[in-house]
Design a protein around this motif. Structure first.
Motif, PDB file in Angstrom:
ATOM      1  N   PHE A  37      44.716  27.594  32.389  1.00 32.24           N
ATOM      2  CA  PHE A  37      44.417  29.022  32.423  1.00 32.24           C
ATOM      3  C   PHE A  37      45.496  29.828  33.164  1.00 32.24           C
ATOM      4  O   PHE A  37      45.247  30.961  33.569  1.00 32.24           O
ATOM      5  N   LEU A  38      46.678  29.244  33.321  1.00 34.36           N
ATOM      6  CA  LEU A  38      47.786  29.946  33.950  1.00 34.36           C
ATOM      7  C   LEU A  38      48.758  30.416  32.878  1.00 34.36           C
ATOM      8  O   LEU A  38      48.802  29.861  31.785  1.00 34.36           O
ATOM      9  N   PRO A  39      49.573  31.428  33.169  1.00 35.49           N
ATOM     10  CA  PRO A  39      50.361  32.064  32.110  1.00 35.49           C
ATOM     11  C   PRO A  39      51.535  31.247  31.607  1.00 35.49           C
ATOM     12  O   PRO A  39      52.016  31.490  30.501  1.00 35.49           O
ATOM     13  N   TRP A  40      52.009  30.283  32.390  1.00 34.24           N
ATOM     14  CA  TRP A  40      53.191  29.535  31.971  1.00 34.24           C
ATOM     15  C   TRP A  40      52.801  28.184  31.390  1.00 34.24           C
ATOM     16  O   TRP A  40      51.713  27.662  31.614  1.00 34.24           O
ATOM     17  N   PHE A  41      53.742  27.591  30.660  1.00 28.79           N
ATOM     18  CA  PHE A  41      53.544  26.259  30.120  1.00 28.79           C
ATOM     19  C   PHE A  41      53.673  25.225  31.241  1.00 28.79           C
ATOM     20  O   PHE A  41      54.318  25.460  32.262  1.00 28.79           O
ATOM     21  N   THR A 130      42.632  39.094  37.499  1.00 25.11           N
ATOM     22  CA  THR A 130      42.076  38.858  36.170  1.00 25.11           C
ATOM     23  C   THR A 130      41.887  37.368  35.960  1.00 25.11           C
ATOM     24  O   THR A 130      42.633  36.544  36.514  1.00 25.11           O
ATOM     25  N   HIS A 131      40.897  37.038  35.148  1.00 26.27           N
ATOM     26  CA  HIS A 131      40.725  35.631  34.777  1.00 26.27           C
ATOM     27  C   HIS A 131      40.279  35.539  33.329  1.00 26.27           C
ATOM     28  O   HIS A 131      39.619  36.426  32.795  1.00 26.27           O
ATOM     29  N   ASP A 132      40.692  34.449  32.696  1.00 29.06           N
ATOM     30  CA  ASP A 132      40.255  34.131  31.343  1.00 29.06           C
ATOM     31  C   ASP A 132      38.735  33.986  31.349  1.00 29.06           C
ATOM     32  O   ASP A 132      38.167  33.330  32.233  1.00 29.06           O
ATOM     33  N   ASN A 135      37.204  30.702  31.926  1.00 19.93           N
ATOM     34  CA  ASN A 135      37.398  30.074  33.238  1.00 19.93           C
ATOM     35  C   ASN A 135      36.567  30.802  34.293  1.00 19.93           C
ATOM     36  O   ASN A 135      37.098  31.469  35.180  1.00 19.93           O
ATOM     37  N   PRO A 136      35.238  30.673  34.213  1.00 18.44           N
ATOM     38  CA  PRO A 136      34.375  31.431  35.139  1.00 18.44           C
ATOM     39  C   PRO A 136      34.533  31.025  36.598  1.00 18.44           C
ATOM     40  O   PRO A 136      34.229  31.813  37.488  1.00 18.44           O
ATOM     41  N   ASN A 137      35.023  29.809  36.868  1.00 16.38           N
ATOM     42  CA  ASN A 137      35.203  29.399  38.267  1.00 16.38           C
ATOM     43  C   ASN A 137      36.189  30.299  38.987  1.00 16.38           C
ATOM     44  O   ASN A 137      36.032  30.587  40.177  1.00 16.38           O
ATOM     45  N   SER A 138      37.214  30.766  38.276  1.00 15.20           N
ATOM     46  CA  SER A 138      38.156  31.692  38.894  1.00 15.20           C
ATOM     47  C   SER A 138      37.477  33.018  39.207  1.00 15.20           C
ATOM     48  O   SER A 138      37.736  33.642  40.239  1.00 15.20           O
ATOM     49  N   GLY A 139      36.582  33.446  38.321  1.00 15.68           N
ATOM     50  CA  GLY A 139      35.817  34.657  38.584  1.00 15.68           C
ATOM     51  C   GLY A 139      34.932  34.526  39.806  1.00 15.68           C
ATOM     52  O   GLY A 139      34.736  35.493  40.559  1.00 15.68           O
ATOM     53  N   LYS A 140      34.412  33.320  40.052  1.00 13.84           N
ATOM     54  CA  LYS A 140      33.576  33.101  41.237  1.00 13.84           C
ATOM     55  C   LYS A 140      34.389  33.270  42.519  1.00 13.84           C
ATOM     56  O   LYS A 140      33.881  33.773  43.521  1.00 13.84           O
ATOM     57  N   VAL A 141      35.654  32.850  42.478  1.00 17.38           N
ATOM     58  CA  VAL A 141      36.522  33.067  43.642  1.00 17.38           C
ATOM     59  C   VAL A 141      36.658  34.561  43.910  1.00 17.38           C
ATOM     60  O   VAL A 141      36.526  35.019  45.047  1.00 17.38           O
ATOM     61  N   MET A 142      36.898  35.337  42.843  1.00 12.65           N
ATOM     62  CA  MET A 142      37.045  36.782  42.999  1.00 12.65           C
ATOM     63  C   MET A 142      35.774  37.407  43.572  1.00 12.65           C
ATOM     64  O   MET A 142      35.830  38.271  44.451  1.00 12.65           O
ATOM     65  N   ILE A 165      40.658  36.789  26.232  1.00  8.21           N
ATOM     66  CA  ILE A 165      39.838  37.858  26.808  1.00  8.21           C
ATOM     67  C   ILE A 165      39.824  37.671  28.321  1.00  8.21           C
ATOM     68  O   ILE A 165      39.397  36.634  28.832  1.00  8.21           O
ATOM     69  N   PHE A 166      40.340  38.670  29.015  1.00  7.07           N
ATOM     70  CA  PHE A 166      40.397  38.654  30.469  1.00  7.07           C
ATOM     71  C   PHE A 166      39.307  39.545  31.048  1.00  7.07           C
ATOM     72  O   PHE A 166      38.973  40.584  30.481  1.00  7.07           O
ATOM     73  N   ARG A 167      38.785  39.125  32.189  1.00  8.06           N
ATOM     74  CA  ARG A 167      37.911  39.974  32.990  1.00  8.06           C
ATOM     75  C   ARG A 167      38.699  40.481  34.182  1.00  8.06           C
ATOM     76  O   ARG A 167      39.350  39.700  34.879  1.00  8.06           O
ATOM     77  N   MET A 168      38.649  41.781  34.406  1.00  4.86           N
ATOM     78  CA  MET A 168      39.415  42.404  35.483  1.00  4.86           C
ATOM     79  C   MET A 168      38.492  42.750  36.649  1.00  4.86           C
ATOM     80  O   MET A 168      37.471  43.414  36.476  1.00  4.86           O
TER      81      MET A 168
END
Length: 197
Positions: A37-41, A130-132, A135-142, A165-168
């Motif tokens: 879920f990160l922007p780079w390869f 923002t998180h994909d 990837n709701p776990n990243s949203g939980k951190v926010m 789809i990103f959540r901001m």
């Protein structure tokens, strides 16, 4: 004023990256699962990570604003992740943690420490993140950091060139509780507010 002063929590040291951190950073960036879920390869070589280290960390420490940290455990000072706030107008918070340290509250602990520092020095009026949606776990951190969901949008994500789809999320630090950073909403035609979070 140094823009990346060393910060401490109960378990962690947040410090500037140095060139000697290359093997540890490669271990993080070369893991396909970490980078899903990160922007780079996923990185394939130390040379690739060295270029990333120089461009995204070492060369930024002379800039007047922006926070880019290695997240290290106190016992060995070896990076197990990174956390940063971009110097651009979005003040975007980003983080990545080595898979061996997932689900231990590391990102939340580091994030709270960094936000506490920023609120003391009063250099940034707000932060976004923002998180994909997958990837709701990243949203939980926010959410754990006290950030609030504002809206969602679809972006053709580069360089992976996939629709995401990103959540901001946003946290205002200047007392302006009504301010919402709207660039993503304005920029991407597919945008909406989810009501079932």
């Amino acid at each position: 004023m140094e823009n990346t002063p060393t910060l401490l929590t109960n378990r962690l040291i947040l410090r500037q990256f140095v060139r000697e951190d290359l093997p540890a950073l490669f271990s993080i960036l070369s893991d396909p699962e970490v980078n899903t879920f990160l922007p780079w390869f996923t990185h394939q070589s130390m040379e690739e990570t060295l270029s990333f280290l120089q461009t995204n960390f070492l060369e930024t420490y002379s800039l007047p604003l922006g926070y880019r940290y290695a997240i290290c455990l106190k016992e060995d000072h070896i990076p197990i992740g990174y956390i940063n706030i971009s110097p651009n107008e979005s003040h975007d918070l980003g983080y990545g943690i080595h898979r061996n340290f997932w689900h231990q509250g590391i990102a939340t602990e580091a994030g709270k420490c960094l936000l506490d520092h920023i609120q003391k020095v009063k250099t940034i009026p707000f932060i976004t993140a923002t998180h994909d949606r997958k990837n709701p776990n990243s949203g939980k951190v926010m959410q754990n950091l006290g950030m609030h969901y504002c809206y969602s949008y679809q972006e053709q994500w580069q360089p992976k060139n996939i629709p995401v789809i990103f959540r901001m999320y946003q946290m205002n630090l200047d007392g302006n509780v009504h301010k919402i950073y709207s660039q993503y909403w304005d920029q991407y035609p597919i945008h909406f507010i989810e009501t079932d979070l």
